[in-house]
Design an enzyme around this catalytic site. Sequence first.
Site, PDB file in Angstrom:
ATOM      1  N   SER A   1       0.792  -1.111   0.216  1.00 22.19           N
ATOM      2  CA  SER A   1      -0.063   0.159   0.220  1.00 22.19           C
ATOM      3  C   SER A   1       0.933   0.993  -0.180  1.00 22.19           C
ATOM      4  CB  SER A   1      -1.167   0.590   1.265  1.00 22.19           C
ATOM      5  OG  SER A   1      -1.445   1.226   1.174  1.00 22.19           O
TER       6      SER A   1
ATOM      7  N   TYR B   1      -2.496  -1.037  10.210  1.00 20.72           N
ATOM      8  CA  TYR B   1      -2.824  -1.234   8.793  1.00 20.72           C
ATOM      9  C   TYR B   1      -1.303   0.084   8.182  1.00 20.72           C
ATOM     10  CZ  TYR B   1      -3.940  -0.394   4.443  1.00 20.72           C
ATOM     11  OH  TYR B   1      -3.868  -0.197   2.394  1.00 20.72           O
TER      12      TYR B   1
END
Length: 704
Positions: A581, A594
């Site tokens: 990401s 995350y």
Amino acid sequence: MSGIARVLDGIPAPVSRWDDEAADGLDLLDGLVYRSNLLGADRALANQGGGNTSAKVTVVDHTGRSVRALYVKGSGTDLGSITAAGFPGLRLEDLLPLRERTAMDDAEMVDYLLRSALRPDQPRPSIETLLHAFVPADHVDHAHPDAVIALTSNPRGHELAEEEFGEEAVWLGYERPGFTMSRKIALMLEAHPQARAVLLEKHGLVTWGATGFESYTGTIEFTARAAEALSRAAAGRFGLGGPRVKALSDEAAEVLLATTLPTLRGALLADTNQMILQVDRSPEAIEFASSAHAPETSQVGAPCPDHLIMTKHKPLMVEFDPETGGPDELREAFRTGVTKYSDWYRGYYERNVDDETRPFACDPAGPRVVLIPGVGIVTAGPERKRTQFARDLYHRAIAVEDAADALGGFRSLSEAEAFKIEYWPLERYKLAQAPKPRELSGRIVLITGGGSGIGRATARLMADLGAHVAVADLNFEGATEVADELVKTHGAGRAIPIPVDVTSEDAVVSMVRRTALEYGGLDILVASAGLASSAPVTETTLADWERNYAVLARGTFLSAREAFRVMQEQDRGGSIVVVASKNALVAGANASAYSSAKAASLHLARCLAEEGGPRGIRVNTVNPDAVIEGSAIWSSDWKAERAGTYGLEEDDLQKFYRGRTKLGVSVLPEDVAEAIAYMAGPRSSKSTGNVINVDGGVTAAYPR
């Protein structure tokens, strides 16, 4: 036989499938299709892709004249699925004068047939068109029944045929299809007008009639009588001498194959980059591979010329006994066996290549059929369609060789005869009609998180590029939906769904094992399984933290570890793409679990690149950002939480993300899939340890 029921016990007589009600009222061409489909529906009568049928009729040509026409099966079609469009029409008055010639080479014959066509846009007619033209009947069938091939592939076959058929059938010694064979059949039928069939040595059967029903029932009758003659002569000696080794249970065979198939596949990849394997654990396959006579009988050669393109002249008989050997012994048997077989095959090519066949380079030298005593049969090819084709054809070989062996011996084409078929330009034409290989043809791809979003888009693209795809997801329903879509688009066997929880070591081991058992190994892993949570650190629970790390870090580690094991066993390199990401590079508020877990997966990829490089295993990372469309993550609480972090309404979030990119674009799953495919495939073959951002241009995420 130990572990399985006895199944090798001769060839059953065929049963007529003709339905008067279904056939009634059909015109000539539809009737030809009906009869052809009946023959093709029974593979013990007609090989997949093999055999040919025809009908003669008077038609009005483009000039308005009435002419006699021959409609014959088109080259490369299959009797089981052929439609009316698959039957080219030719002017019979052009073909019949060729009967008076004494010689005609293949190239001249093909050109002549094309010039005799009723229409310029029709398929190329069958290699055996002249056979159909020269037989003086309106309807002609040429098939490859197991019983007839077994009879004509035996030293006693001619004698038994004379006893069974007398003057009802004539016997033609082996002749390669084409002009010479067709003319010899015509001369034999002139000399024996009472004959009702032709037995082609090591090849098949020709029948005919005034109607399609007569020619079809002739095929059924002569095949049934051949089966009965075989049964009488064999006197119960079927089974290839009985078992030589004990058959493994399904569970034991699965454990053995899961750890050894990558070794076999790696050996086969020595001279090709396209290879898919298929395991055949049917009772017939196990009993044949485990029988006493298989080591000798299987090496005699292919039972029918139609088999050669898909199965080669003979299989690899692996030297292995499961009672005394385990995975290590089978791996070594695979390596040694493939090396010896490949040496033989290259010699076979060099010994037999001539001016006619020299334009065709030697095929990849490894076997296409591998017999494993106690285990079964593995077929190999550049795609699942070809492995299935080889499997189906070899079941015909099993039946033929069992029956011929029971009569005292099996005979095949000589090596030179086999080569003349395998590299025959008219056979190679059929292969040339197949679609050209794509970038990932023959490659095996495993995608975690493949049931939605980026994983789903990647699965679609990988399949479009030719790959065989294992779609793994915790959401098995979603994975199944994706796999079914790929199969519908690309054909049976091109994708499979696998349920997986990537946080479970046992589940990940099972996922990779299932992929190896289905396709033989693994070339590409896309670690795309994900989830997300958003909360201030003070509100981030330990459960949230551990769940992010379990899926994003542990899940990536377990998947990559198991992929490494298979790729190292194949010893042909491989590629792993970790879907991380933008957050792996950019610190942000309210996403500590995350973002740090994604950063861990990114750094894991760099560590694995260091470790995999010397073995040719590349590991790269793709960093998407704000891929909302089709994402399971963004359909959860994550979307609301991220909108709240930025003080936005949920519906405004996509616009916000688009606005913060330098390119002013939204990132779609398909955009990320393109980057994944690039990093996974041969275009990036000299790249490892790298990161590609697919985020529209987020300045803070520029790699430094």
